[in-house]
Scaffold this motif. Structure first.
Motif, mmCIF file in Angstrom:
data_model
loop_
_atom_site.group_PDB
_atom_site.id
_atom_site.type_symbol
_atom_site.label_atom_id
_atom_site.label_comp_id
_atom_site.label_asym_id
_atom_site.label_seq_id
_atom_site.Cartn_x
_atom_site.Cartn_y
_atom_site.Cartn_z
ATOM 1 N N UNK A 231 1.053 -1.154 -0.076
ATOM 2 C CA UNK A 231 0.078 -0.136 0.181
ATOM 3 C C UNK A 231 0.914 1.197 -0.064
ATOM 4 N N UNK A 232 0.029 2.487 -0.258
ATOM 5 C CA UNK A 232 0.975 3.698 -0.155
ATOM 6 C C UNK A 232 0.213 4.577 0.526
ATOM 7 N N UNK A 233 -0.593 5.533 0.050
ATOM 8 C CA UNK A 233 -1.443 6.310 0.953
ATOM 9 C C UNK A 233 -3.150 6.224 1.045
ATOM 10 N N UNK B 44 -4.536 2.241 4.253
ATOM 11 C CA UNK B 44 -3.677 2.321 5.407
ATOM 12 C C UNK B 44 -4.247 1.820 6.449
#
Lengths: 515, 303, 316
Positions: free
Chosen positions: C257-259, C262
């Motif tokens: 994942x990134x942003x 989360x």
């Protein structure tokens, strides 16, 4: 009006009441509000457009707070540039990955209020602990698909990733995208040279600059009649004296970031290593870190260890900073970033008692020319970082707009203050009136900035720039040093192992003709 | 672990592969998912273990058995294996003993069992990464509550705190977190096992005048064998891969005193020594696989 | 069996019951006291964490630990209330310190965690149940080997599995998506679920299937109209365990994942090791609120957990 918005307005109103009752000056109030990053919406509200019960500061006062170039000021050149030039990229999404540092948090907050609304460029900013950032960037560059548009490069990684970034010179030539008054020459030259340049070529834009300074407890020094050490011997003497006098009260001589296997330990070691005239590589690009100077330095380091809290071997910079803030140590040399927190009564037991001073004079010092891979010895170890645009980004121009904005003088000042006294990379920040306002005992103080500037300009130590450095410094050095500081391995074996690892890494890269 | 065999006794007849009477169609979604997510990484890692990532061309280059020969001469890997085994052995035995004792206590009858059971589940619903942080605070060398208790009791010296000093207690410090979090898992499953014990053998033992210890040792424990097998198998698999606590609490230190294989693999991963990461990964997999395989054989675990 | 027990019991135990009733009672009390003590030890770290979430920062580093103090709601107001961090710091200290920015607002992380854990648990049950049924019911020559293979898919160290997953997801464009994380969590929980469920199915007499089919039901109908009801408690137990494991997962989620997605553990890790120092107050508030939300869930289902596990998984 959503809940957050409502809360903000309530808070503003509450502060405004304080002003009316004379418990706060108008000027303080405005600064507070501006610093809270409340941005345009609140400002408009303050200037009387929204709620009648609010006080009405004049537009001139607002402008004075935010600075003439802030985009908060709708007529400023910055705002105009963001709207006109940035607006061309409306709808683009930029992805940034960086360490979760105070200035990053501050800028990402200002960005929500100013950059995104004005340009219509959406920015997703992922903030992680340093090792996770490295993992992410490694992953991203490995396949070259550009999951992120902007990379955060610790100075230790620049050799590793230099080929994955867009040349900033190229971008600076695109005058149609240039931010007014961005002024690259304002960045401190030592920083441009040491954190953003690889092999003499600019590779990124300086972003932040944590650097080692000396911090000590004024009260303890006065009590024991000590003077601020100016040589390495004096430093050790002072540490010992404090320990002997105060260990009964639970105050140790010094503290450290000796978490083994962690980059922090390696950083700490370099300070002592360089201060004894040693270096990691010789001019012939062969490691000489195990020479007698290196051995003397390591012994010096271990001697200091006798006067530290036993927990240091599991503390990184956070644990170290916490320990000093809790009054566990009398003096130490480490990141100046933690200094502003010592004046914060909510988390420090030593408010107003800490002082900053230049580090003691090195016993000997090699010059950059005597070392390899741009290594520059100096006791003030720097851990600066820079921002670069990914070569694989599909939005290079939009990323450049953001990069200029994020590193502009106005934002640097605000990030520095909002970030609780984080060291800035631009010369103008050190003299900006907004920064100077905090030059007193106050949470987020900037009263250590004179020492910081001196450290950057005169005392700075920079690690070698080499593609293998990121791995070498942590995975080999920090682990070997960890064995040494915990008594599992003697000094000679440790340094020999480190030298062997360094030479092996360099040879491996040379064989592949990378370096 | 049930050895019901009634289906074996029915006459086998040939059924078409895709008929609802054949297992394939029932298991297909699960098998496809598991294949995708287990065989692919396995093949990928075996392939990678014969390569090296070249940062310049940003691709893997063939290095033959280099990673594997490194593995067998790598003292750091050897140390990591030793740490992992020590860690797993201590954690497993403590968790099992405590788990069994507490499960028997609950089974013997206490007031308000439901409440205690629920409270004991709390450690399980705390993510290990957070557990590591909690224990880092509790074991802080100067301000940690656990440290304070241990100092006061004279169990450890101030110069050798749980986290810090020369690190001689560090493994114990990390183990505390693991034991705290996973003992409840053992309690839960063993309690279920105890609840499900057939009553006849126990009554027979009682009639024979067996005392409590004899009943436990000669009746209950043998009957619990299969339950224990489940717990042990799942714990071994997870313990051999332990990572989160180490990552948060010690970074494998001080020195390499708490560096497990998984943590070592993570270090090589972060520093882009990906060929070797894969090698270590495959090696751990083989070790776990062999341990589990031998375990099922020796203790006659039969599905 | 029930009849035997009825005849055996009175002989062996009836005389004791009356005379020793008080003693038995006393023993139960003794055991209860013991268990309270044990539970206290296990709950203490969480209790301490809970307290820390109400402590002003200065009280976190005190020895002996402080248990009574004037609570602060600062951390919760930021983590759950979405009050800007800067504002809180201004009120607390009169100026801005340490960090800025609104990244501490954590309700979205908790919601993401709940969404992912719930959906992946549903998927685990949906995919795992028929597989377990087949594994239990149908003639299979290599049953043990199939089961062992399923178990072995759990043996790959997560650190090492992360990289191929990352590459696969990038190729599919699944990085930072809910379905991506959900699928990974589903797969890591499938082995445990299938093996547990299989043993539940083993408990249900095979005659029941036969009877249903004699009555005209297809195999499929026998499964979902009859048999499944006998394993419901076991199903619940499996679901709870899956939920917990998904809730706790850290490294894979971090990698994939990134942003925009989360989960709680990933968010919590960013509160740590930031240059400004570890934010214990926020961490404690985030940890506690996340724990409370799961604990309420657990409180409702714990009965099923033990009852469910009792019925099969672990039987001899």
């Amino acid at each position: 009006m959503n809940e957050i918005d409502r809360q903000q307005r309530l808070w503003i109103a509450k502060q405004a009441e304080k002003v009316r009752k004379g418990r706060m000056t108008r000027r303080e109030f405005i600064r507070a509000a501006a610093m809270a990053g409340f941005g345009i919406t609140s400002m408009r509200y303050l200037t009387g457009c929204a709620a009648p019960q609010a006080p009405v500061p004049t537009p001139a006062q607002v402008a004075a707070t935010a600075g003439p170039e802030s985009a908060i000021e709708p007529t400023s050149e910055t705002a105009k540039w963001l709207r006109d030039v940035g607006g061309q990229f409306r709808g683009t999404t930029l992805r940034v990955v960086s360490e979760s540092t105070p200035p990053s948090r501050a800028i990402s907050q200002i960005m929500q209020e100013e950059f995104i609304p004005l340009t219509g460029i959406n920015v997703e900013w992922e903030q992680l602990p340093l090792d996770q950032v490295l993992a992410k960037i490694s992953q991203d560059t490995a396949g070259g698909l550009g999951q992120n548009d902007i990379y955060y490069w610790d100075q230790a990684w620049i050799g590793r990733f230099v080929n994955d970034g867009v040349d900033p010179q190229e971008m600076m030539q695109k005058t149609e995208l240039s931010m007014p008054n961005w002024n690259f020459d304002d960045f401190l030259p030592p920083l441009v040279e040491n954190i953003a340049t690889y092999k003499g070529k600019l590779a990124a834009i300086p972003y932040d600059i944590p650097i080692f300074i000396m911090m000590y407890r004024k009260d303890i020094f006065e009590e024991l009649g000590l003077s601020v050490p100016t040589t390495m011997d004096e430093y050790l003497e002072v540490v010992r004296a404090i320990y002997e006098a105060k260990s009964g009260d639970g105050v140790y001589g010094t503290t450290a970031q000796w978490k083994s296997g962690h980059y922090a330990l390696e950083c700490n070691w370099t300070a002592w290593h360089w201060a004894h005239g040693a270096s990691i590589f010789g001019a012939d690009e062969v490691s000489n870190l195990n020479d007698e100077r290196g051995i003397a330095a390591a012994n010096y380091m271990l001697e200091l260890g006798k006067y530290m809290p036993p927990g240091v071997t599991t503390w990184d910079w956070s644990g170290e900073g916490d320990s000093f803030a809790q009054g566990l140590a009398g003096i130490y040399i480490s990141w100046g970033e933690f200094f502003p927190g010592f004046d914060d009564p909510s988390r420090s037991k030593i408010v107003g008692l800490a002082e900053a001073a230049p580090c003691p004079k090195e016993i000997a010092l090699r010059t950059k020319a005597e070392c390899g891979f741009d290594e520059t010895p100096g006791i003030s170890h720097q851990g600066g970082s820079s921002l670069a645009i990914s070569r694989y980004s599909k939005n290079i121009d939009a990323a450049w707009i953001f990069l200029q904005w994020a590193t502009s003088a106005d934002i640097t000042v605000r990030a520095s203050i909002l970030g609780g006294g984080a060291s800035p990379t631009r010369r103008s920040t050190f003299t900006d009136p907004r920064t100077l306002e905090f030059n007193k005992v106050v949470p987020g103080t900037t009263r250590h900035f004179a020492v910081t500037l001196d450290a950057i300009e005169n005392r700075m130590g920079t690690e070698p720039h080499h593609p293998a450095w990121a791995a070498l410094s942590v995975d080999s050095f920090a682990v070997e040093l960890g064995k040494m500081t915990t008594g599992q391995q003697d000094v000679k074996t440790t340094l020999d192992n480190m030298k062997a690892a360094a030479d092996k890494a360099v040879a491996m890269f040379r064989q592949h003709q990378y370096a | 672990m049930q050895a019901t065999r009634s289906h074996e006794t029915r006459t086998r007849r040939r059924v078409p592969l895709w008929s609802p009477e054949a297992p394939l169609i029932w298991m297909a979604p699960a098998i496809i998912l598991l294949l995708l997510y287990s065989i692919y990484p396995l093949i990928y890692n075996i392939w990678t273990s014969f390569h090296k990532f070249d940062p310049l061309v940003r691709d893997f280059v063939w290095v033959g058995g280099e990673n594997w020969s490194t593995l067998f001469t790598d003292l750091r890997a050897l140390n990591a294996v030793r740490v992992t085994f020590t860690y797993s052995a201590i954690a497993l035995s403590v968790q099992l003993t405590l788990g069994l004792a507490i499960a028997m206590l609950l089974d013997a009858g206490v007031y308000g069992r439901g409440l205690w059971q629920s409270l004991l589940i709390l450690p399980m619903v705390t993510p290990p990464a957070v557990v590591g942080l909690i224990f880092r605070l509790l074991e802080h060398s100067e301000y940690g509550v656990i440290s304070w208790v241990l100092y006061s009791a004279g169990l450890i010296g101030r110069q050798e705190p749980l986290l810090g000093g020369t690190g001689q207690n560090a493994l114990f410090g990390v183990l505390l977190a693991d034991i705290w979090q996973w003992t409840p898992f053992c309690i839960l499953i063993l309690l279920a096992g105890l609840k499900a014990l057939p009553t006849d053998p126990l009554e027979a033992a009682e009639v024979d005048g067996a005392n409590a210890w004899q009943k436990f040792w000669h009746v209950k424990l043998p009957l619990l064998r299969n339950v224990l097998a489940v717990v042990i198998l799942f714990r071994i698999i997870d313990l051999f891969r332990v990572f989160d606590y180490i990552y948060v609490m010690t970074s494998g230190g001080p020195g390499q005193r708490t560096e497990t294989i998984s943590y070592y693999a993570y270090q090589t991963y972060v520093f882009i020594n990906w060929g070797y990461t894969a090698t270590l990964g495959v090696a751990i997999l083989v070790v776990i696989w062999l341990t589990a395989f031998l375990y099922t054989r020796i203790f006659h675990v039969e599905w | 069996m029930a009849a035997e027990r009825l005849t055996a019991k009175p002989v062996a135990t009836t005389p004791k019951v009356d005379r020793l009733a008080w003693l038995r009672d006393g023993r139960t009390w003794l055991r209860t006291i013991l268990i309270v003590f044990i539970v206290f030890i296990f709950v203490f770290p969480i209790y301490f964490w809970f307290l820390a979430s109400f402590k002003p920062f200065g009280l976190i580093f005190t020895l002996p630990p402080v248990f009574f103090f004037e609570p602060t709601f600062t951390w919760y107001s930021v983590v759950l209330g979405g009050v800007p961090y800067n504002k809180v710091m201004l009120e607390l200290t009169g100026a801005l310190t340490s960090t800025g920015g609104g990244l501490y607002y954590s309700v979205p992380y908790i919601i993401d965690s709940i969404i992912i854990a719930t959906i992946s648990t549903l998927l685990v049950v949906l995919v795992g149940t028929p597989a377990a049924y087949a594994l239990s019911r149908f003639p299979m020559r290599r049953r043990h080997d199939v089961a062992f293979w399923i178990l072995s898919t759990r043996m790959m160290p997560v650190v090492v599995a992360a990289m191929p997953f990352f590459l696969m997801y990038r190729a599919l464009g699944w990085i930072d998506t809910y379905h991506g994380v959900v699928l990974v969590h589903t797969v890591i929980n499938l082995p445990l679920a299938i093996l547990l469920l299989k043993s539940f199915f083993d408990e249900v007499p095979f005659d029941l299937d036969e009877a249903a089919m004699v009555d005209g039901a297809t195999r499929w109908q026998a499964f979902y109209k009859v048999i499944i009801y006998y394993v419901l408690p076991g199903l619940a137990a499996t679901a709870i365990l899956s939920f917990i494991f998904s809730w706790n997962e850290f490294l894979l989620t971090l990698t994939l994942t990134r942003t925009s997605v989360r989960t709680m553990p990933v968010a919590a890790s960013t509160f740590d090791t930031a240059t400004g120092g570890t934010e214990w107050g926020f961490l404690a508030a985030l940890g506690t609120s996340a724990m409370v939300s799961v604990f309420i869930f657990v409180l409702f289902v714990q009965r099923h957990l033990v009852r469910g596990l009792t019925m099969g998984a672990v039987k001899g």
